[in-house]
Structure formats: structure tokens, C-alpha cells
Design a protein around this motif. Structure first.
Motif, PDB file in Angstrom:
ATOM      1  N   VAL A 102       0.867  -1.174   0.000  1.00 25.02           N
ATOM      2  CA  VAL A 102       0.000   0.000   0.000  1.00 25.02           C
ATOM      3  C   VAL A 102       0.898   1.216   0.000  1.00 25.02           C
ATOM      4  O   VAL A 102       1.737   1.375   0.889  1.00 25.02           O
ATOM      5  N   GLU A 103       0.751   2.038  -1.015  1.00 25.89           N
ATOM      6  CA  GLU A 103       1.493   3.298  -1.082  1.00 25.89           C
ATOM      7  C   GLU A 103       0.475   4.404  -1.292  1.00 25.89           C
ATOM      8  O   GLU A 103      -0.243   4.415  -2.292  1.00 25.89           O
ATOM      9  N   ARG A 104       0.411   5.283  -0.287  1.00 25.25           N
ATOM     10  CA  ARG A 104      -0.654   6.275  -0.209  1.00 25.25           C
ATOM     11  C   ARG A 104      -1.980   5.534  -0.228  1.00 25.25           C
ATOM     12  O   ARG A 104      -2.243   4.756   0.662  1.00 25.25           O
ATOM     13  N   ASN A 105      -2.800   5.702  -1.236  1.00 25.45           N
ATOM     14  CA  ASN A 105      -4.087   4.994  -1.278  1.00 25.45           C
ATOM     15  C   ASN A 105      -4.131   3.949  -2.375  1.00 25.45           C
ATOM     16  O   ASN A 105      -5.206   3.484  -2.734  1.00 25.45           O
ATOM     17  N   MET A 106      -2.975   3.582  -2.915  1.00 25.47           N
ATOM     18  CA  MET A 106      -2.920   2.583  -3.978  1.00 25.47           C
ATOM     19  C   MET A 106      -2.549   1.224  -3.386  1.00 25.47           C
ATOM     20  O   MET A 106      -1.464   1.041  -2.848  1.00 25.47           O
ATOM     21  N   LEU A 107      -3.488   0.276  -3.481  1.00 23.72           N
ATOM     22  CA  LEU A 107      -3.260  -1.092  -3.027  1.00 23.72           C
ATOM     23  C   LEU A 107      -2.798  -1.909  -4.220  1.00 23.72           C
ATOM     24  O   LEU A 107      -3.447  -1.907  -5.266  1.00 23.72           O
ATOM     25  N   THR A 108      -1.672  -2.594  -4.090  1.00 27.34           N
ATOM     26  CA  THR A 108      -1.151  -3.459  -5.149  1.00 27.34           C
ATOM     27  C   THR A 108      -0.984  -4.867  -4.594  1.00 27.34           C
ATOM     28  O   THR A 108      -0.330  -5.061  -3.571  1.00 27.34           O
ATOM     29  N   VAL A 109      -1.592  -5.830  -5.278  1.00 28.01           N
ATOM     30  CA  VAL A 109      -1.449  -7.236  -4.914  1.00 28.01           C
ATOM     31  C   VAL A 109      -0.817  -7.942  -6.101  1.00 28.01           C
ATOM     32  O   VAL A 109      -1.316  -7.853  -7.223  1.00 28.01           O
ATOM     33  N   LYS A 110       0.320  -8.617  -5.856  1.00 27.52           N
ATOM     34  CA  LYS A 110       0.994  -9.401  -6.891  1.00 27.52           C
ATOM     35  C   LYS A 110       1.195 -10.806  -6.367  1.00 27.52           C
ATOM     36  O   LYS A 110       1.464 -11.004  -5.185  1.00 27.52           O
TER      37      LYS A 110
ATOM     38  N   ARG B 119      -3.735 -25.089 -16.516  1.00 29.12           N
ATOM     39  CA  ARG B 119      -3.766 -24.123 -15.429  1.00 29.12           C
ATOM     40  C   ARG B 119      -2.771 -23.002 -15.718  1.00 29.12           C
ATOM     41  O   ARG B 119      -1.615 -23.268 -16.016  1.00 29.12           O
ATOM     42  N   PRO B 120      -3.217 -21.755 -15.649  1.00 25.86           N
ATOM     43  CA  PRO B 120      -2.306 -20.652 -15.971  1.00 25.86           C
ATOM     44  C   PRO B 120      -1.194 -20.514 -14.942  1.00 25.86           C
ATOM     45  O   PRO B 120      -1.419 -20.670 -13.749  1.00 25.86           O
ATOM     46  N   LEU B 121       0.001 -20.265 -15.438  1.00 19.37           N
ATOM     47  CA  LEU B 121       1.169 -20.013 -14.603  1.00 19.37           C
ATOM     48  C   LEU B 121       1.615 -18.584 -14.854  1.00 19.37           C
ATOM     49  O   LEU B 121       1.200 -17.948 -15.810  1.00 19.37           O
ATOM     50  N   GLY B 122       2.471 -18.099 -14.006  1.00 22.36           N
ATOM     51  CA  GLY B 122       3.036 -16.779 -14.223  1.00 22.36           C
ATOM     52  C   GLY B 122       2.660 -15.801 -13.120  1.00 22.36           C
ATOM     53  O   GLY B 122       2.336 -16.196 -12.007  1.00 22.36           O
ATOM     54  N   VAL B 123       2.699 -14.525 -13.461  1.00 23.02           N
ATOM     55  CA  VAL B 123       2.505 -13.454 -12.498  1.00 23.02           C
ATOM     56  C   VAL B 123       1.106 -12.868 -12.662  1.00 23.02           C
ATOM     57  O   VAL B 123       0.645 -12.641 -13.780  1.00 23.02           O
ATOM     58  N   PHE B 124       0.454 -12.626 -11.530  1.00 18.69           N
ATOM     59  CA  PHE B 124      -0.866 -12.020 -11.496  1.00 18.69           C
ATOM     60  C   PHE B 124      -0.789 -10.762 -10.650  1.00 18.69           C
ATOM     61  O   PHE B 124      -0.065 -10.722  -9.654  1.00 18.69           O
ATOM     62  N   SER B 125      -1.510  -9.723 -11.053  1.00 12.86           N
ATOM     63  CA  SER B 125      -1.431  -8.463 -10.327  1.00 12.86           C
ATOM     64  C   SER B 125      -2.755  -7.722 -10.412  1.00 12.86           C
ATOM     65  O   SER B 125      -3.506  -7.869 -11.381  1.00 12.86           O
TER      66      SER B 125
END
Length: 144
Positions: free
Chosen positions: A60-68, A87-93
């Protein structure tokens, strides 16, 4: 209380699902989510089946929530021959702009059965308060 930052993100997710492409760190796939209010908190649930808890990053930076998160292939020996891999592999955000009325200092995260659940309490200053009117004094007093 929650605002999406990129209206085209859902379209990207659909195209990635149809094309079968996996997310990378430079261009991650979008993870599906639900968001709702429950009492004095907002709840956001992300679908992350098969993701190890060590591969989940919440900022969380200021009011921006980032989930990776990153779903890695299962460790297999050289004798294993993959017949089918859907099944998908890799990065999700996912990035979500949070309203000022949420208390980002007290976010709770729980991961169970492939679902990451974040609980974000509503800030005390944003909760409704009763204003009482004093007789004859001309002043109003706020009780909270």
C-alpha cells in the motif's frame, strides 16, 4: 469506497484467458476479485488457487493497493512428461485505488483455500456521527 484505476484491465484479462498467455513481471495477468462492505470494513477477495503464500506480495502506497502473486510450475523430475497443461502459470497483479475513508494502516490479510481475503477497516473519521444541538447556547456539539 473502491475505485478501479484502469477500465481496460478486464478486457486484457479476457484476451489473456482466450489466448492462453501467462503473465510476466513486466506484464502480469489480472486476478479475479470480489469487493464488498461487511459491517465497518471493506472486504476484497482475490482468486489465487495454487499460489504459495510466500509468492504473494501486498503493498500500500498512499491509497494505492497493489497485490501481486506468482503461480510457479510444480517441481517435477526429468522423468515426468507433461501431457496437458491448462492451469495458468506466471505473475498475477491487481491495483486498486482506495478511498481516503479507509484505514490502510490496519489492513488484515488471510489466505485460505486459494482465496486471498483483505479486510480494510473504515477510518473512524469517516464513520457517521450524531450532532446534538444545545438549547440556548448557540453551539453544536459533535458526539462520536
Amino acid at each position: 469506497m473502491l475505485m478501479r484505476t484502469d477500465p481496460f484491465r478486464e478486457m486484457d484479462r479476457i484476451v489473456q484467458q482466450l489466448s492462453g498467455t501467462s503473465g510476466t513481471w513486466s506484464k502480469p495477468s489480472v486476478m479475479p476479485m470480489d469487493a464488498y462492505r461487511e459491517g465497518d470494513a471493506y472486504v476484497i477477495a482475490f482468486d489465487l488457487p495454487g499460489v504459495d503464500t510466500e509468492a504473494i506480495d501486498i503493498d500500500v502506497e498512499r491509497n494505492m493497493l497493489t497485490v501481486k502473486a506468482e503461480r510457479r510450475p510444480a517441481a517435477k523430475s526429468d522423468s515426468v512428461k507433461m501431457e496437458l497443461s491448462e492451469r495458468p502459470l506466471g505473475v498475477f497483479s491487481r491495483q486498486i485505488m482506495l478511498a481516503d475513508t479507509l484505514d490502510t494502516e490496519r489492513i488484515e490479510a488471510d489466505y485460505d483455500a486459494g482465496v486471498l481475503t483483505l479486510r480494510i477497516p473504515i477510518a473512524e473519521r469517516a464513520k457517521p456521527r450524531k450532532v446534538s444541538v444545545g438549547a440556548g447556547s448557540g453551539r453544536k456539539q459533535i458526539s462520536g
